[in-house]
Motif scaffolding. Structure first.
Motif, PDB file in Angstrom:
ATOM      1  N   GLY A   1       0.812  -1.219   0.000  1.00  0.00           N
ATOM      2  CA  GLY A   1       0.000   0.000   0.000  1.00  0.00           C
ATOM      3  C   GLY A   1       0.837   1.256   0.000  1.00  0.00           C
ATOM      4  N   ASN A   2       2.074   1.165   0.483  1.00  0.00           N
ATOM      5  CA  ASN A   2       2.952   2.331   0.542  1.00  0.00           C
ATOM      6  C   ASN A   2       4.246   2.054  -0.241  1.00  0.00           C
ATOM      7  N   LEU A   3       5.304   1.633   0.460  1.00  0.00           N
ATOM      8  CA  LEU A   3       6.618   1.467  -0.151  1.00  0.00           C
ATOM      9  C   LEU A   3       6.929  -0.006  -0.391  1.00  0.00           C
ATOM     10  N   LEU A   4       7.271  -0.334  -1.604  1.00  0.00           N
ATOM     11  CA  LEU A   4       7.732  -1.673  -1.974  1.00  0.00           C
ATOM     12  C   LEU A   4       9.201  -1.572  -2.378  1.00  0.00           C
ATOM     13  N   THR A   5      10.073  -2.250  -1.615  1.00  0.00           N
ATOM     14  CA  THR A   5      11.513  -2.219  -1.882  1.00  0.00           C
ATOM     15  C   THR A   5      12.005  -3.637  -2.148  1.00  0.00           C
ATOM     16  N   ILE A   6      12.688  -3.798  -3.261  1.00  0.00           N
ATOM     17  CA  ILE A   6      13.314  -5.077  -3.612  1.00  0.00           C
ATOM     18  C   ILE A   6      14.775  -4.779  -3.912  1.00  0.00           C
ATOM     19  N   GLU A   7      15.690  -5.438  -3.185  1.00  0.00           N
ATOM     20  CA  GLU A   7      17.089  -5.047  -3.291  1.00  0.00           C
ATOM     21  C   GLU A   7      18.034  -6.208  -2.989  1.00  0.00           C
ATOM     22  N   SER A   8      19.276  -6.024  -3.433  1.00  0.00           N
ATOM     23  CA  SER A   8      20.407  -6.841  -2.990  1.00  0.00           C
ATOM     24  C   SER A   8      21.480  -5.878  -2.491  1.00  0.00           C
ATOM     25  N   ARG A   9      22.192  -6.278  -1.393  1.00  0.00           N
ATOM     26  CA  ARG A   9      23.193  -5.394  -0.787  1.00  0.00           C
ATOM     27  C   ARG A   9      24.426  -6.217  -0.426  1.00  0.00           C
ATOM     28  N   ALA A  10      25.604  -5.669  -0.767  1.00  0.00           N
ATOM     29  CA  ALA A  10      26.861  -6.344  -0.469  1.00  0.00           C
ATOM     30  C   ALA A  10      27.839  -5.382   0.195  1.00  0.00           C
TER      31      ALA A  10
ATOM     32  N   SER B   1      26.507  -8.500  -6.981  1.00  0.00           N
ATOM     33  CA  SER B   1      25.225  -8.269  -6.306  1.00  0.00           C
ATOM     34  C   SER B   1      24.203  -8.010  -7.409  1.00  0.00           C
ATOM     35  N   ARG B   2      23.088  -8.759  -7.362  1.00  0.00           N
ATOM     36  CA  ARG B   2      22.158  -8.717  -8.493  1.00  0.00           C
ATOM     37  C   ARG B   2      20.722  -8.835  -7.990  1.00  0.00           C
ATOM     38  N   THR B   3      19.856  -7.989  -8.562  1.00  0.00           N
ATOM     39  CA  THR B   3      18.411  -8.058  -8.310  1.00  0.00           C
ATOM     40  C   THR B   3      17.716  -8.356  -9.627  1.00  0.00           C
ATOM     41  N   ASP B   4      16.990  -9.477  -9.647  1.00  0.00           N
ATOM     42  CA  ASP B   4      16.273  -9.892 -10.853  1.00  0.00           C
ATOM     43  C   ASP B   4      14.765  -9.821 -10.613  1.00  0.00           C
ATOM     44  N   ILE B   5      14.073  -9.086 -11.495  1.00  0.00           N
ATOM     45  CA  ILE B   5      12.614  -9.103 -11.535  1.00  0.00           C
ATOM     46  C   ILE B   5      12.254  -9.962 -12.740  1.00  0.00           C
ATOM     47  N   GLU B   6      11.694 -11.142 -12.461  1.00  0.00           N
ATOM     48  CA  GLU B   6      11.568 -12.160 -13.495  1.00  0.00           C
ATOM     49  C   GLU B   6      10.241 -12.068 -14.243  1.00  0.00           C
ATOM     50  N   ALA B   7      10.096 -12.946 -15.214  1.00  0.00           N
ATOM     51  CA  ALA B   7       9.042 -12.786 -16.224  1.00  0.00           C
ATOM     52  C   ALA B   7       7.629 -12.801 -15.657  1.00  0.00           C
ATOM     53  N   ASN B   8       7.364 -13.574 -14.592  1.00  0.00           N
ATOM     54  CA  ASN B   8       6.007 -13.661 -14.034  1.00  0.00           C
ATOM     55  C   ASN B   8       5.765 -12.685 -12.896  1.00  0.00           C
ATOM     56  N   ALA B   9       6.706 -11.811 -12.633  1.00  0.00           N
ATOM     57  CA  ALA B   9       6.563 -10.873 -11.515  1.00  0.00           C
ATOM     58  C   ALA B   9       5.564  -9.772 -11.857  1.00  0.00           C
ATOM     59  N   ASP B  10       4.774  -9.420 -10.833  1.00  0.00           N
ATOM     60  CA  ASP B  10       3.830  -8.304 -10.953  1.00  0.00           C
ATOM     61  C   ASP B  10       3.950  -7.495  -9.666  1.00  0.00           C
ATOM     62  N   LEU B  11       4.548  -6.311  -9.755  1.00  0.00           N
ATOM     63  CA  LEU B  11       4.879  -5.499  -8.588  1.00  0.00           C
ATOM     64  C   LEU B  11       4.035  -4.233  -8.589  1.00  0.00           C
ATOM     65  N   ILE B  12       3.401  -3.951  -7.426  1.00  0.00           N
ATOM     66  CA  ILE B  12       2.563  -2.759  -7.302  1.00  0.00           C
ATOM     67  C   ILE B  12       2.842  -2.106  -5.954  1.00  0.00           C
ATOM     68  N   GLY B  13       3.036  -0.803  -5.966  1.00  0.00           N
ATOM     69  CA  GLY B  13       3.209  -0.045  -4.737  1.00  0.00           C
ATOM     70  C   GLY B  13       2.966   1.427  -4.996  1.00  0.00           C
ATOM     71  N   LYS B  14       2.713   2.163  -3.926  1.00  0.00           N
ATOM     72  CA  LYS B  14       2.649   3.613  -4.069  1.00  0.00           C
ATOM     73  C   LYS B  14       3.992   4.127  -4.578  1.00  0.00           C
ATOM     74  N   THR B  15       5.069   3.642  -3.933  1.00  0.00           N
ATOM     75  CA  THR B  15       6.432   3.889  -4.392  1.00  0.00           C
ATOM     76  C   THR B  15       7.127   2.542  -4.510  1.00  0.00           C
ATOM     77  N   VAL B  16       7.796   2.305  -5.622  1.00  0.00           N
ATOM     78  CA  VAL B  16       8.518   1.048  -5.846  1.00  0.00           C
ATOM     79  C   VAL B  16       9.991   1.383  -6.057  1.00  0.00           C
ATOM     80  N   VAL B  17      10.845   0.731  -5.265  1.00  0.00           N
ATOM     81  CA  VAL B  17      12.297   0.884  -5.400  1.00  0.00           C
ATOM     82  C   VAL B  17      12.898  -0.486  -5.675  1.00  0.00           C
ATOM     83  N   ILE B  18      13.582  -0.591  -6.789  1.00  0.00           N
ATOM     84  CA  ILE B  18      14.282  -1.829  -7.165  1.00  0.00           C
ATOM     85  C   ILE B  18      15.757  -1.475  -7.294  1.00  0.00           C
TER      86      ILE B  18
END
Length: 290
Positions: free
Chosen positions: A135-144, A181-198
């Motif tokens: 509903g607000n912030l969606l964050t998807i990340e990798s960190r090294a 360090s790698r972040t993959d959003i794959e073919a079947n992904a469906d991402l929804i947020g007020k703010t989305v950070v990848i």
């Protein structure tokens, strides 16, 4: 530990850490806030420390220290995550590898050699192939975070004495895929947020190689060699078929937040006749990519 005359003093350490979180395809998760994370630490060190003396004293100390770190968050196909507020999907790994070698000798024909070899490899990956709604912030990340520190020191004194030091730091010994360090959003992904950070982030990558050689003698040889090499890849991949919706904002970024690479060699000869060499080399070959 102290080595007798004419002996070698090797030390080695090799550590592999693997930390994974897997959410199977079709799983359902609901909540006000949802966090799915790895938070992994690798720390390994080796030390060789010796001092010798006598009529004819020859000693060599070597450390070989290797750290290999794997960390992964995997959200399977058709997994359903719904958070009324914030959602965080994150793979995070910190890798610290240290090596220290110190040798000393004294006497006729004395010699002291010290070498420290440090290797750091890591792969930190976040892979999302499900349906994630915040509903607000969606964050998807990798960190090294990666740190390699090699120190060598040798001291020798006496007629015909000699000493050599070598310090080597290698981060990403097998090319950029061995420090990734790698972040993959794959073919079947469906991402929804007020703010989305990848994002894909290297919070810090640091190499530090220091070699110091001190000789007091007649007709001596005195060498110091320090090298620090960093190779790596930091990337976000939006694969064909993925859907990303930010009702107000979408940010996609790959960032090396801090890079430090340092090599210092110090070769000091106090002698009547002799030879001294001091060499230092650094190289950074990293890519941030979306």
């Amino acid at each position: 530990d102290q080595t007798p005359e004419g002996r070698r003093l090797p030390a080695s350490a090799d550590l592999t850490v693997t930390t994974n979180v897997t959410v199977a395809g079709g799983a359902t998760l609901k909540g006000t806030n949802i966090n799915v994370e790895t938070d992994s630490l690798l720390f390994v060190t080796s030390v060789s420390d010796g001092g010798i003396g006598g009529g004819i004293a020859i000693g060599a100390g070597t450390t070989n220290t290797t750290g290999t770190h794997h960390s992964k968050v995997d959200i399977g196909s058709n997994a359903q995550f719904t958070a009324t507020n914030d959602m965080l999907i994150s793979a995070d790994a910190e890798s610290i590898v240290n090596g220290r070698s110190v040798m000393g000798s004294g006497g006729l024909g004395a010699g002291a050699d010290a070498s420290s070899n440090v290797t750091v490899n890591y792969d930190v990956k976040t892979e999302v192939n499900g349906d994630l709604t915040a509903g607000n912030l969606l964050t998807i990340e990798s960190r090294a975070f990666a740190n390699g520190d090699a120190y060598s020191e040798a001291d020798a004194g006496g007629l015909g004495a000699g000493a050599n030091t070598v310090s080597n730091v290698t981060i990403g010994s097998g090319g950029e895929e061995s420090a990734v360090s790698r972040t993959d959003i794959e073919a079947n992904a469906d991402l929804i947020g007020k703010t989305v950070v990848i994002g894909a982030y290297v919070d810090k990558v640091r190499g530090n190689a220091y070699a110091e050689t001190d000789v007091t003698a007649v007709g001596a040889d005195c060498d110091a060699d320090a090298n620090s090499f960093i190779t790596g890849l930091n990337e976000v991949r939006l694969l064909d078929g993925a859907n990303v919706t930010g009702n107000e904002k979408v940010t996609v970024e790959a960032v090396y937040l801090k890079t430090q690479n340092y090599a210092r060699s110090d070769s000091d000869l106090d002698a009547a006749g002799g030879d001294t060499d001091s060499r230092a080399d650094v190289n950074v070959n990293t890519r941030a990519k979306v």
